[in-house]
Design an enzyme around this catalytic site. Structure first.
Site, PDB file in Angstrom:
ATOM      1  CG  HIS A 130      -4.149  -0.225   6.040  1.00 14.04           C
ATOM      2  ND1 HIS A 130      -5.531  -0.210   6.027  1.00 14.04           N
ATOM      3  CD2 HIS A 130      -3.782  -1.325   5.348  1.00 14.04           C
ATOM      4  CE1 HIS A 130      -5.968  -1.275   5.366  1.00 14.04           C
ATOM      5  NE2 HIS A 130      -4.922  -1.970   4.950  1.00 14.04           N
ATOM      6  CD  GLU A 144      -2.855  -1.323   0.099  1.00  8.58           C
ATOM      7  OE1 GLU A 144      -2.853  -0.443  -0.787  1.00  8.58           O
ATOM      8  OE2 GLU A 144      -3.565  -2.328   0.050  1.00  8.58           O
TER       9      GLU A 144
HETATM   10 ZN   LIG Z   1      -4.898  -3.895   4.251  1.00  9.18          ZN
END
Ligand SMILES: [Zn+2]
Length: 215
Positions: A92, A73
């Protein structure tokens, strides 16, 4: 501050909080002086990450230091730092109660005082996109906008941001507690009473300008 150490400690803290399991979730922070971003490596157990496993990159994504692959990410984290100069940390997570709502594409309202004080505004669910895709980063930014400190990723998890790592963790905890209360209200056939906009503005002003020993 040792930002590599901060990422290592924060990974352990996230794992210990139960807001994610296994190697899921990811963490990053920005050094506001140098503008560099520090992020957790991809697919490594949080209890096995050492400071040298942390990946350091510029806002354009070019890696400055580190021999590991960064979190998948990476683009989501960098998009937030590029578009939100007020943010220096991103957490996250994949938290259980928040995901009850993310899997339904529902938003989480500011039901409790703590949520009104720290979430910024209603926590929206970003439209579905594959993990690690540029679309997910785009959808996440759309849901966060310039004001929210948290958003949900549909069928995936939560993204919480803050001016510091401590602030981002506070957002993550408050979001999950709010989701848990929301779930319990609905599970008992109840309906939440919304806090009125005027009170939300007053609380946010109080926390920003008056709350704390140093204000
Ligand atoms: Zn994730």
């Amino acid at each position: 501050m040792d930002y590599k150490e901060l990422i290592v400690e924060s990974g352990l803290k996230m794992l210990g909080s139960g807001m994610t399991i296994e190697t899921w979730g990811n963490i990053s922070c920005r050094d506001p002086e140098e503008g560099l971003v520090y992020m957790s490596p991809s697919a490594m157990s949080y209890d096995a990450i050492a400071p040298d496993d942390v990946v350091v990159c510029k806002l354009d994504g070019s890696v400055v230091k580190g021999h590991r692959k960064p979190t998948i990410e990476k683009e989501l984290h960098l998009s937030i730092f590029r578009e939100r100069p007020d943010v220096n940390a991103v957490v996250h997570t994949h938290p259980l109660y928040s995901m009850v709502y993310s899997c339904q594409g529902k938003d989480i309202p500011m039901l409790i005082d703590e949520a009104a004080q720290v979430l910024g505004c209603v926590c929206q669910t970003a439209g579905y996109a594959l993990p690690g895709s540029p679309e997910l980063a785009k959808n996440c930014m759309k849901a966060l906008g310039q004001k929210a400190n948290a958003c949900l990723l549909q069928s995936h998890g939560a993204v919480c941001v803050g001016q510091s790592m401590e602030a981002a963790f506070k957002v993550a905890k408050v979001l999950e507690v709010t989701a848990q209360i929301y779930y319990m209200i609905e599970a008992t056939g109840g309906k939440p009473i919304n806090i009125c906009g005027e009170h939300i503005v007053m609380m946010q002003d109080f926390v920003k300008n008056h709350y704390g020993q140093d204000k």
